[in-house]
Motif scaffolding. Structure first.
Motif, mmCIF file in Angstrom:
data_model
loop_
_atom_site.group_PDB
_atom_site.id
_atom_site.type_symbol
_atom_site.label_atom_id
_atom_site.label_comp_id
_atom_site.label_asym_id
_atom_site.label_seq_id
_atom_site.Cartn_x
_atom_site.Cartn_y
_atom_site.Cartn_z
ATOM 1 N N ALA A 14 0.331 -1.203 0.079
ATOM 2 C CA ALA A 14 0.582 -0.205 0.318
ATOM 3 C C ALA A 14 0.834 0.977 0.012
ATOM 4 N N GLY A 15 0.749 2.728 -0.509
ATOM 5 C CA GLY A 15 1.227 3.460 -1.092
ATOM 6 C C GLY A 15 2.326 3.702 -2.206
ATOM 7 N N GLY A 16 2.927 2.317 -2.611
ATOM 8 C CA GLY A 16 3.612 2.414 -3.325
ATOM 9 C C GLY A 16 2.691 2.218 -5.588
ATOM 10 N N SER A 17 3.570 2.483 -5.924
ATOM 11 C CA SER A 17 3.442 2.291 -7.402
ATOM 12 C C SER A 17 3.588 1.181 -9.206
ATOM 13 N N LEU A 18 2.907 1.395 -9.049
ATOM 14 C CA LEU A 18 3.097 0.346 -10.418
ATOM 15 C C LEU A 18 2.664 1.336 -12.079
ATOM 16 N N ASN A 77 2.365 1.727 -30.532
ATOM 17 C CA ASN A 77 0.765 1.465 -30.541
ATOM 18 C C ASN A 77 0.828 0.447 -28.764
ATOM 19 N N THR A 78 0.433 1.739 -27.918
ATOM 20 C CA THR A 78 0.960 1.259 -26.615
ATOM 21 C C THR A 78 0.365 2.663 -26.018
ATOM 22 N N VAL A 79 -0.449 1.969 -24.777
ATOM 23 C CA VAL A 79 -1.241 2.646 -24.135
ATOM 24 C C VAL A 79 -1.136 2.100 -22.668
ATOM 25 N N TYR A 80 -0.416 3.164 -21.629
ATOM 26 C CA TYR A 80 -0.053 2.962 -20.585
ATOM 27 C C TYR A 80 -1.771 2.864 -19.113
ATOM 28 N N LEU A 81 -0.955 2.710 -17.695
ATOM 29 C CA LEU A 81 -1.714 3.429 -16.904
ATOM 30 C C LEU A 81 -0.738 3.268 -15.370
ATOM 31 N N GLN A 82 -0.303 4.607 -15.060
ATOM 32 C CA GLN A 82 0.219 4.694 -13.969
ATOM 33 C C GLN A 82 -0.416 5.270 -12.982
ATOM 34 N N MET A 83 -0.602 3.824 -11.581
ATOM 35 C CA MET A 83 -0.102 3.903 -10.676
ATOM 36 C C MET A 83 0.237 4.157 -9.292
ATOM 37 N N ASN A 84 -0.607 4.778 -9.009
ATOM 38 C CA ASN A 84 0.741 6.445 -7.574
ATOM 39 C C ASN A 84 -0.618 5.559 -6.400
ATOM 40 N N SER A 85 0.331 5.527 -5.032
ATOM 41 C CA SER A 85 -0.791 5.897 -3.800
ATOM 42 C C SER A 85 -1.610 4.493 -4.320
ATOM 43 N N LYS A 87 -3.954 1.783 -2.749
ATOM 44 C CA LYS A 87 -3.967 0.671 -2.194
ATOM 45 C C LYS A 87 -4.929 -0.238 -1.975
ATOM 46 N N PRO A 88 -5.114 -0.884 -0.499
ATOM 47 C CA PRO A 88 -5.611 -2.647 -0.966
ATOM 48 C C PRO A 88 -6.999 -2.891 -1.858
ATOM 49 N N GLU A 89 -7.644 -1.836 -1.777
ATOM 50 C CA GLU A 89 -8.659 -1.471 -2.798
ATOM 51 C C GLU A 89 -8.803 -1.941 -3.770
ATOM 52 N N ASP A 90 -7.587 -1.432 -4.539
ATOM 53 C CA ASP A 90 -7.380 -1.069 -6.314
ATOM 54 C C ASP A 90 -6.971 -2.981 -6.141
ATOM 55 N N THR A 91 -6.522 -3.971 -5.589
ATOM 56 C CA THR A 91 -6.228 -5.226 -5.965
ATOM 57 C C THR A 91 -7.782 -5.698 -7.077
ATOM 58 N N ALA A 92 -6.949 -5.438 -8.337
ATOM 59 C CA ALA A 92 -7.915 -6.129 -9.096
ATOM 60 C C ALA A 92 -7.033 -7.415 -10.443
ATOM 61 N N GLY A 116 -5.952 -9.749 -19.322
ATOM 62 C CA GLY A 116 -5.651 -9.057 -17.869
ATOM 63 C C GLY A 116 -4.403 -9.411 -17.554
ATOM 64 N N THR A 117 -3.364 -8.031 -16.111
ATOM 65 C CA THR A 117 -3.259 -8.260 -15.794
ATOM 66 C C THR A 117 -3.471 -7.966 -13.536
ATOM 67 N N GLN A 118 -2.647 -9.452 -13.311
ATOM 68 C CA GLN A 118 -2.645 -9.107 -11.738
ATOM 69 C C GLN A 118 -2.410 -7.598 -11.084
ATOM 70 N N VAL A 119 -3.511 -7.106 -10.075
ATOM 71 C CA VAL A 119 -2.734 -6.220 -9.816
ATOM 72 C C VAL A 119 -2.580 -6.314 -8.388
ATOM 73 N N THR A 120 -1.517 -6.735 -6.664
ATOM 74 C CA THR A 120 -2.100 -6.989 -5.996
ATOM 75 C C THR A 120 -1.376 -6.022 -4.509
ATOM 76 N N VAL A 121 -1.974 -5.952 -4.240
ATOM 77 C CA VAL A 121 -1.622 -4.360 -2.915
ATOM 78 C C VAL A 121 -1.698 -4.805 -1.651
ATOM 79 N N SER A 122 -0.561 -4.879 -0.841
ATOM 80 C CA SER A 122 -1.697 -5.399 0.483
ATOM 81 C C SER A 122 -1.099 -4.702 1.365
ATOM 82 N N SER A 123 -1.484 -4.540 2.632
ATOM 83 C CA SER A 123 -1.708 -3.607 3.462
ATOM 84 C C SER A 123 -0.489 -3.845 4.424
#
Length: 123
Positions: A14-18, A77-85, A87-92, A116-123
Motif C-alpha cells: 500500500a502506498g506504492g506504484s505500478l 501502439n501502447t497505452v499506459y496506466l501509471q498507478m500511484n498511492s 490501496k488494498p482496494e485497488d487489488t484486481a 488482463g494483468t493481476q495487481v495485488t496491493v498488500s496492506s
C-alpha cells in the motif's frame, strides 16, 4: 482484428506504484479510444480510465482521480496506466480495451479486450 496484451502487474505494498502497459497490434491504434477496466474477485468489472485516440480527452473514475494517470504513445501502439498511492482496494485484474466510441466508460461499448494483468496491493 485488434490484439491487446497487458503487462506490468504484480504485488506491491500500500502506498506504492505500478505502471501497466498495453501493447496493441493488428489494427490502426490511433483510430481507437483506449480504456482501462478492472475486476476484483466477486465484483463486476468497472471502468478505471480512458483516453481518446488523439490523446486530447481523458476520463477517470472518481476513485482514481489524482492517483492514476492514463497515457498513450501512438507511435508505439501502447497505452499506459501509471498507478500511484495504491490501496488494498485497488487489488484486481486490470484489463485494457479499445473502442471506437469516444470517451466511453461502458464496458459493453468496447470491442477488443486484453487478457488482463493481476495487481495485488498488500496492506
Amino acid at each position: 482484428q485488434v490484439q491487446l496484451v497487458e503487462s506490468g502487474g504484480g504485488l506491491v505494498q500500500a502506498g506504492g506504484s505500478l505502471r501497466l502497459s498495453c501493447a496493441a497490434s493488428g489494427g490502426t491504434f490511433r483510430n481507437y479510444c483506449m480504456g482501462w477496466f478492472r475486476q476484483a474477485p466477486g465484483k463486476e468489472r468497472e471502468f478505471v480510465a480512458a483516453k481518446s485516440w488523439s490523446g486530447g480527452s481523458t476520463y477517470y473514475a472518481h476513485f482514481v482521480k489524482g492517483r492514476f494517470t492514463i497515457s498513450r504513445d501512438n507511435a508505439k501502439n501502447t497505452v499506459y496506466l501509471q498507478m500511484n498511492s495504491l490501496k488494498p482496494e485497488d487489488t484486481a485484474v486490470y484489463y485494457c480495451a479499445a473502442t471506437t466510441t469516444r470517451g466511453s466508460s461502458r464496458s459493453d461499448e468496447y470491442d477488443y479486450w486484453g487478457q488482463g494483468t493481476q495487481v495485488t496491493v498488500s496492506s
